[in-house]
Design a protein around this motif. Structure first.
Motif, PDB file in Angstrom:
ATOM      1  N   SER A 108      -8.500 -29.538 -36.252  1.00 22.01           N
ATOM      2  CA  SER A 108      -8.736 -30.712 -35.952  1.00 22.01           C
ATOM      3  C   SER A 108      -9.801 -31.147 -34.943  1.00 22.01           C
ATOM      4  O   SER A 108     -10.569 -32.024 -35.187  1.00 22.01           O
ATOM      5  CB  SER A 108      -7.471 -31.602 -35.859  1.00 22.01           C
ATOM      6  OG  SER A 108      -7.491 -32.815 -35.892  1.00 22.01           O
ATOM      7  N   GLY A 109      -9.859 -30.485 -33.996  1.00 24.46           N
ATOM      8  CA  GLY A 109     -10.751 -30.855 -32.943  1.00 24.46           C
ATOM      9  C   GLY A 109     -12.144 -30.464 -33.325  1.00 24.46           C
ATOM     10  O   GLY A 109     -13.017 -31.300 -33.212  1.00 24.46           O
ATOM     11  N   VAL A 110     -12.304 -29.373 -34.237  1.00 25.84           N
ATOM     12  CA  VAL A 110     -13.807 -29.202 -34.395  1.00 25.84           C
ATOM     13  C   VAL A 110     -14.202 -30.136 -35.891  1.00 25.84           C
ATOM     14  O   VAL A 110     -15.202 -30.539 -35.628  1.00 25.84           O
ATOM     15  CB  VAL A 110     -13.702 -27.889 -34.971  1.00 25.84           C
ATOM     16  CG1 VAL A 110     -15.103 -27.488 -35.721  1.00 25.84           C
ATOM     17  CG2 VAL A 110     -13.280 -26.850 -34.135  1.00 25.84           C
ATOM     18  N   ALA A 111     -13.456 -30.269 -36.666  1.00 26.64           N
ATOM     19  CA  ALA A 111     -13.550 -31.043 -37.840  1.00 26.64           C
ATOM     20  C   ALA A 111     -13.161 -32.356 -37.911  1.00 26.64           C
ATOM     21  O   ALA A 111     -13.833 -33.450 -38.791  1.00 26.64           O
ATOM     22  CB  ALA A 111     -13.081 -30.563 -39.288  1.00 26.64           C
ATOM     23  N   LEU A 119      -5.740 -38.050 -29.103  1.00 23.87           N
ATOM     24  CA  LEU A 119      -6.468 -37.492 -27.975  1.00 23.87           C
ATOM     25  C   LEU A 119      -8.016 -37.426 -28.198  1.00 23.87           C
ATOM     26  O   LEU A 119      -8.867 -37.189 -27.168  1.00 23.87           O
ATOM     27  CB  LEU A 119      -6.087 -35.961 -27.629  1.00 23.87           C
ATOM     28  CG  LEU A 119      -4.737 -35.700 -26.962  1.00 23.87           C
ATOM     29  CD1 LEU A 119      -4.243 -34.268 -26.856  1.00 23.87           C
ATOM     30  CD2 LEU A 119      -4.896 -36.303 -25.486  1.00 23.87           C
ATOM     31  N   ALA A 120      -8.315 -37.126 -29.348  1.00 25.63           N
ATOM     32  CA  ALA A 120      -9.909 -36.858 -29.767  1.00 25.63           C
ATOM     33  C   ALA A 120     -10.486 -38.074 -30.129  1.00 25.63           C
ATOM     34  O   ALA A 120     -11.949 -38.117 -29.766  1.00 25.63           O
ATOM     35  CB  ALA A 120     -10.014 -35.825 -30.923  1.00 25.63           C
ATOM     36  N   THR A 121     -10.064 -39.253 -30.396  1.00 25.88           N
ATOM     37  CA  THR A 121     -10.600 -40.316 -30.935  1.00 25.88           C
ATOM     38  C   THR A 121     -11.538 -41.061 -29.604  1.00 25.88           C
ATOM     39  O   THR A 121     -12.629 -41.437 -30.071  1.00 25.88           O
ATOM     40  CB  THR A 121      -9.698 -41.434 -31.404  1.00 25.88           C
ATOM     41  OG1 THR A 121      -8.987 -40.965 -32.478  1.00 25.88           O
ATOM     42  CG2 THR A 121     -10.384 -42.727 -31.596  1.00 25.88           C
ATOM     43  N   PRO A 122     -11.124 -41.003 -28.120  1.00 28.91           N
ATOM     44  CA  PRO A 122     -11.940 -41.693 -27.467  1.00 28.91           C
ATOM     45  C   PRO A 122     -13.222 -40.979 -27.304  1.00 28.91           C
ATOM     46  O   PRO A 122     -14.229 -41.528 -27.151  1.00 28.91           O
ATOM     47  CB  PRO A 122     -11.341 -41.354 -25.977  1.00 28.91           C
ATOM     48  CG  PRO A 122      -9.746 -41.159 -26.387  1.00 28.91           C
ATOM     49  CD  PRO A 122      -9.874 -40.768 -27.856  1.00 28.91           C
ATOM     50  N   ALA A 123     -13.506 -39.754 -27.707  1.00 25.71           N
ATOM     51  CA  ALA A 123     -14.802 -39.102 -28.045  1.00 25.71           C
ATOM     52  C   ALA A 123     -15.688 -39.856 -28.725  1.00 25.71           C
ATOM     53  O   ALA A 123     -17.017 -39.630 -28.738  1.00 25.71           O
ATOM     54  CB  ALA A 123     -14.664 -37.774 -28.157  1.00 25.71           C
ATOM     55  N   VAL A 124     -15.231 -40.576 -29.717  1.00 23.95           N
ATOM     56  CA  VAL A 124     -16.226 -41.199 -30.610  1.00 23.95           C
ATOM     57  C   VAL A 124     -15.820 -42.715 -30.675  1.00 23.95           C
ATOM     58  O   VAL A 124     -16.353 -43.440 -31.678  1.00 23.95           O
ATOM     59  CB  VAL A 124     -15.843 -40.724 -32.235  1.00 23.95           C
ATOM     60  CG1 VAL A 124     -16.480 -39.297 -32.213  1.00 23.95           C
ATOM     61  CG2 VAL A 124     -14.456 -40.944 -32.711  1.00 23.95           C
ATOM     62  N   ALA A 162     -16.060 -40.457 -36.582  1.00 22.60           N
ATOM     63  CA  ALA A 162     -15.682 -41.879 -35.881  1.00 22.60           C
ATOM     64  C   ALA A 162     -14.977 -42.873 -36.894  1.00 22.60           C
ATOM     65  O   ALA A 162     -14.540 -43.490 -36.750  1.00 22.60           O
ATOM     66  CB  ALA A 162     -16.929 -42.529 -35.419  1.00 22.60           C
ATOM     67  N   LEU A 163     -15.058 -42.281 -38.054  1.00 21.76           N
ATOM     68  CA  LEU A 163     -14.236 -42.756 -39.444  1.00 21.76           C
ATOM     69  C   LEU A 163     -13.053 -42.254 -39.585  1.00 21.76           C
ATOM     70  O   LEU A 163     -12.225 -42.909 -39.831  1.00 21.76           O
ATOM     71  CB  LEU A 163     -15.170 -43.079 -40.633  1.00 21.76           C
ATOM     72  CG  LEU A 163     -14.761 -43.654 -41.646  1.00 21.76           C
ATOM     73  CD1 LEU A 163     -14.317 -45.408 -41.484  1.00 21.76           C
ATOM     74  CD2 LEU A 163     -15.488 -43.622 -43.058  1.00 21.76           C
ATOM     75  N   LEU A 164     -12.955 -40.801 -39.839  1.00 23.04           N
ATOM     76  CA  LEU A 164     -12.012 -39.955 -40.040  1.00 23.04           C
ATOM     77  C   LEU A 164     -10.773 -40.138 -38.875  1.00 23.04           C
ATOM     78  O   LEU A 164      -9.824 -40.351 -39.136  1.00 23.04           O
ATOM     79  CB  LEU A 164     -12.525 -38.405 -40.230  1.00 23.04           C
ATOM     80  CG  LEU A 164     -13.077 -38.342 -41.450  1.00 23.04           C
ATOM     81  CD1 LEU A 164     -13.232 -36.716 -41.424  1.00 23.04           C
ATOM     82  CD2 LEU A 164     -11.977 -38.735 -42.642  1.00 23.04           C
ATOM     83  N   GLN A 165     -11.096 -39.834 -37.531  1.00 23.54           N
ATOM     84  CA  GLN A 165      -9.935 -39.888 -36.728  1.00 23.54           C
ATOM     85  C   GLN A 165      -9.257 -41.021 -36.448  1.00 23.54           C
ATOM     86  O   GLN A 165      -8.032 -41.197 -36.372  1.00 23.54           O
ATOM     87  CB  GLN A 165     -10.699 -39.109 -35.362  1.00 23.54           C
ATOM     88  CG  GLN A 165     -11.156 -37.983 -35.586  1.00 23.54           C
ATOM     89  CD  GLN A 165     -11.598 -37.200 -34.042  1.00 23.54           C
ATOM     90  OE1 GLN A 165     -11.973 -36.141 -34.018  1.00 23.54           O
ATOM     91  NE2 GLN A 165     -11.637 -38.161 -33.135  1.00 23.54           N
TER      92      GLN A 165
END
Length: 243
Positions: free
Chosen positions: A19-22, A57-62, A169-172
């Motif tokens: 999930s972190g990669v894709a 966790l990963a959403t702030p990156a985008v 940015a759309l998926l997460q």
């Protein structure tokens, strides 16, 4: 730590890494591992909480790249689709529908990977609001049937030739929103027992490590390699729905 908790942590680590990669596939990857050793009643709430945690966790990156209007349309349409999926789960041919979607994912991912091998450039187009709403609605149905909210939107982003950052940015945030909607329903249904909450908590370190490592890989992976990873996960996801 018991063998079940070790397997849970290992499965959540692998799923969080993917999930972190894709940007998607936590539920599908973790389910493919955990459902062989844990009962669905235990696995389902852990997967939903894990997916919500990892994607949040990963959403702030985008965050700066999130297309809010388009995201809102997808979430609204998917929310309408969830009750339909629940009705299908109770009264309709849910396994047949899930298998059909699995075949679609396998065919699409296989064809796209073949196109990459033959060096064909992917198509690029901008979809209209109606097409986005239809994809969101269908994703909601799959979410109601089994929590598979991310697969069709992931295929949709690739079909449009979206760049890797725009796709994430759309998926997460879409997956975060849908799992946030699903979580209260599971809570009201009594799925969050002390045992499942303890199991989910025990897997948090593994999810943190997997997400961190996956994001590190995502930042350095070339766009073409990112697309291969996404398509590979779509292929595996499709196979897991068919088998």
């Amino acid at each position: 730590m018991s063998p079940d908790l070790l397997i849970l942590s290992a499965g959540c680590f692998v799923a969080a890494f993917c999930s972190g990669v894709a940007g998607f596939a936590f539920v599908l990857v973790a389910a493919a591992i955990l459902l062989h050793v844990l009962p669905p009643s235990t696995t389902a709430p852990v997967l939903v909480l894990g997916s919500l945690f990892v994607q949040a966790l990963a959403t702030p990156a985008v965050w700066r790249d999130i297309p809010w209007r388009r995201l809102g349309l997808l979430v609204a349409a998917a929310t309408l689709g969830v009750p339909v999926g629940l009705l299908v789960l109770v009264h309709g041919p849910a396994p047949t529908i899930v298998a059909a979607v699995g075949v679609l994912l396998v065919v699409y991912a296989g064809f796209a990977l073949l196109s990459i091998a033959l060096r064909h450039a992917p198509a690029r187009f901008d979809a209209g609001a109606r097409a986005d709403a239809a994809v969101g609605f269908l994703a909601g149905i799959l979410g109601g049937i089994g929590g598979y909210v991310g697969a069709l939107p992931a295929m949709w982003t690739d079909l449009q030739g979206m760049e890797k950052r725009a796709a994430r940015a759309l998926l997460q945030p879409f997956i975060v929103a849908m799992q946030a909607i699903t979580t209260p329903g599971l809570a009201l249904g009594g799925f969050f027992t002390a045992e499942t909450l303890l199991m989910a908590a025990s897997a948090v370190p593994a999810m943190l490590a997997g997400t961190w490592l996956g994001l590190r890989v995502y930042k350095v992976i070339p766009a073409q390699a990112f697309r291969v990873v996404l398509l590979g996960l779509l292929l595996v996801s499709g196979l897991s729905l068919v088998i």
